[in-house]
Write an enzyme that holds these catalytic residues in place. Structure first.
Site, PDB file in Angstrom:
ATOM      1  N   LYS A  60      -2.105  -1.520  -3.887  1.00 50.87           N
ATOM      2  CA  LYS A  60      -2.974  -0.356  -3.816  1.00 50.87           C
ATOM      3  C   LYS A  60      -2.160   0.917  -3.901  1.00 50.87           C
ATOM      4  CE  LYS A  60      -5.960   1.980  -0.605  1.00 50.87           C
ATOM      5  NZ  LYS A  60      -6.391   2.082   0.743  1.00 50.87           N
TER       6      LYS A  60
ATOM      7  N   LYS B 125       0.854  -1.185   0.000  1.00 48.98           N
ATOM      8  CA  LYS B 125       0.000   0.000   0.000  1.00 48.98           C
ATOM      9  C   LYS B 125       0.886   1.230   0.000  1.00 48.98           C
ATOM     10  CE  LYS B 125      -3.608   2.336   2.618  1.00 48.98           C
ATOM     11  NZ  LYS B 125      -4.568   2.241   3.720  1.00 48.98           N
TER      12      LYS B 125
ATOM     13  N   SER C 240     -10.118   5.664  -4.750  1.00 45.06           N
ATOM     14  CA  SER C 240     -11.065   6.761  -4.924  1.00 45.06           C
ATOM     15  C   SER C 240     -10.624   7.779  -5.975  1.00 45.06           C
ATOM     16  CB  SER C 240     -11.292   7.442  -3.573  1.00 45.06           C
ATOM     17  OG  SER C 240     -10.064   7.861  -3.006  1.00 45.06           O
TER      18      SER C 240
ATOM     19  N   ARG D  79       1.356   9.792   6.014  1.00 48.27           N
ATOM     20  CA  ARG D  79       1.427   8.365   6.310  1.00 48.27           C
ATOM     21  C   ARG D  79       2.715   7.719   5.797  1.00 48.27           C
ATOM     22  NH1 ARG D  79      -3.657   8.344   8.125  1.00 48.27           N
ATOM     23  NH2 ARG D  79      -5.496   8.445   6.779  1.00 48.27           N
TER      24      ARG D  79
HETATM   25  C1  PBG Z   1      -7.626   3.271   5.470  1.00 49.53           C
HETATM   26  C2  PBG Z   1      -7.859   3.209   4.017  1.00 49.53           C
HETATM   27  C3  PBG Z   1      -7.636   4.191   3.036  1.00 49.53           C
HETATM   28  C4  PBG Z   1      -8.132   3.660   1.847  1.00 49.53           C
HETATM   29  C5  PBG Z   1      -8.611   2.393   2.128  1.00 49.53           C
HETATM   30  N1  PBG Z   1      -8.412   2.123   3.468  1.00 49.53           N
HETATM   31  C6  PBG Z   1      -7.096   5.560   3.142  1.00 49.53           C
HETATM   32  C7  PBG Z   1      -5.707   5.808   3.542  1.00 49.53           C
HETATM   33  O1  PBG Z   1      -4.883   4.920   3.714  1.00 49.53           O
HETATM   34  O2  PBG Z   1      -5.437   6.984   3.733  1.00 49.53           O
HETATM   35  C8  PBG Z   1      -8.156   4.375   0.535  1.00 49.53           C
HETATM   36  C9  PBG Z   1      -9.195   3.895  -0.414  1.00 49.53           C
HETATM   37  C10 PBG Z   1      -9.463   4.800  -1.552  1.00 49.53           C
HETATM   38  O3  PBG Z   1      -8.802   5.827  -1.779  1.00 49.53           O
HETATM   39  O4  PBG Z   1     -10.398   4.481  -2.288  1.00 49.53           O
HETATM   40  N2  PBG Z   1      -6.320   3.201   5.881  1.00 49.53           N
END
Ligand code: PBG
Length: 321
Positions: free
Chosen positions: A246, A193, A272, A215
């Site tokens: 991701k 991620k 998203s 993050r």
């Molecule tokens: C929670 C999480 C996130 C997403 C999925 N789980 C946001 C992040 O890590 O800031 C993002 C999903 C998306 O952008 O559609 N940690």
């Protein structure tokens, strides 16, 4: 003229015969945002066509999802109360726990996956628990995340999906689940991620932006690819059943490397920001809606077995036509 690739493109039937990649509704997981409160069905302004639902408004949506042939959902909760330990995340009466029970009472046709993370529940918006210095404390976070995973399983979640990116969390959760008898609950781990700008609309949707910092100390640097393979290897070792890359689109190379290196189901999260860009372009008439299929197919072609996407409903409709 012996070699003529066009021979196999000459009519639709032969094209069908040699098609290498197929996109099916059964490949897709649809994310759902469930918010505490009553009578709420509000469109997320940055994610056209995606809504936050309160529990009392969920039934219609669930029935529509099932009717479209979607079988998999991923639940995100938006609590009313946040604190520094994210206590609503592991409360048996928390919003995700209630949502799982509610969905299961509406239908037995949906496989319910829950996102395990602290960021929607902590007052500081980070994915773990902080130490005295204000840094995310990996070891301390593991305990809380284990509690979250367990409470989801107890509520009836079919699969859990940790997205926090703490080291060692897959092994920790596996042990916790097994000890409590949830040996059959699979873990889909957000393994690779990246610290990505493409999560912007999600953070608005879920109210989970960090109140300070970023993050980067736990999510991956998008300059790195070998590191993704190390992350995936560790998660597999710790017991992940499915590994995830991701975001998806700017990371198709990572999906392909994971596919070529490991023999395990791969999920890709079409996040998203990726949805927002394409959705807007289609809405504005800049692109034909078939661009959605083309884009999602590229993720499968790269090697993903599973795609988590806000387009699931659109695709189900497009594939029906
Ligand atoms: C929670 C999480 C996130 C997403 C999925 N789980 C946001 C992040 O890590 O800031 C993002 C999903 C998306 O952008 O559609 N940690």
């Amino acid at each position: 003229m012996n070699k003529r690739p066009r021979r196999l493109r000459s009519n639709p039937l032969v094209r069908g015969l040699v098609k290498e990649t197929v996109l099916q509704v059964s490949d897709l997981i649809y994310p759902l945002f469930i918010i505490e409160g009553n009578h709420i069905k509000e469109e997320i302004s940055s994610l056209k066509g995606v809504y936050r639902f309160s529990l009392d408004k969920l039934e219609e949506e669930i029935n529509e999802i099932v009717q479209l042939g979607i079988q998999y959902v991923l639940i995100f909760g938006i609590p009313q109360h946040k604190d520094n330990r994210g206590s609503q995340a592991y409360d048996d009466e928390g919003i995700v726990q209630k949502a799982v029970k509610k969905i299961k009472s509406i239908t037995d046709k949906l496989y319910v996956i829950t996102d395990v993370c602290m960021c929607e529940y902590t007052s500081h918006g980070h994915c773990g628990i902080l130490n005295e210095k204000g840094d995310v404390d990996n070891e301390k976070s593991l305990y809380y995340l284990g509690q979250v995973a367990l409470s989801h399983a107890k509520a009836g979640a079919d699969m859990i999906a940790p997205s926090d990116m703490m080291d060692g969390r897959v092994g920790y959760m596996r042990k916790e689940l097994d000890e409590w008898g949830y040996t059959h609950t699979p873990i889909m781990s957000y393994s690779a991620k990246y610290a990505s700008s493409f999560y912007g609309p999600f953070r608005e949707a879920a109210g989970s932006a960090p109140t300070f910092g970023d993050r980067k100390s736990y999510q991956m640097d998008y300059a790195n690819s070998n590191e993704a393979l190390r992350e995936v290897a560790l998660d597999i070792e710790e017991g992940a059943d499915i590994v995830m890359v991701k975001p998806a689109l700017a990371y198709l190379d990572i999906i392909r490397r994971v596919k070529d290196t490991f023999n395990i189901p791969i999920a890709a999260y079409n996040v998203s920001g990726e949805y927002a860009m394409l959705k807007l372009a289609v809405e504005q008439g800049l692109l034909d809606e078939k661009a959605i299929i083309e884009t999602l197919l590229s993720i499968k072609r790269a090697g993903a077995d599973i795609i988590i996407t806000y387009f699931a409903k659109d695709i189900a409709k497009l594939l029906k036509d």
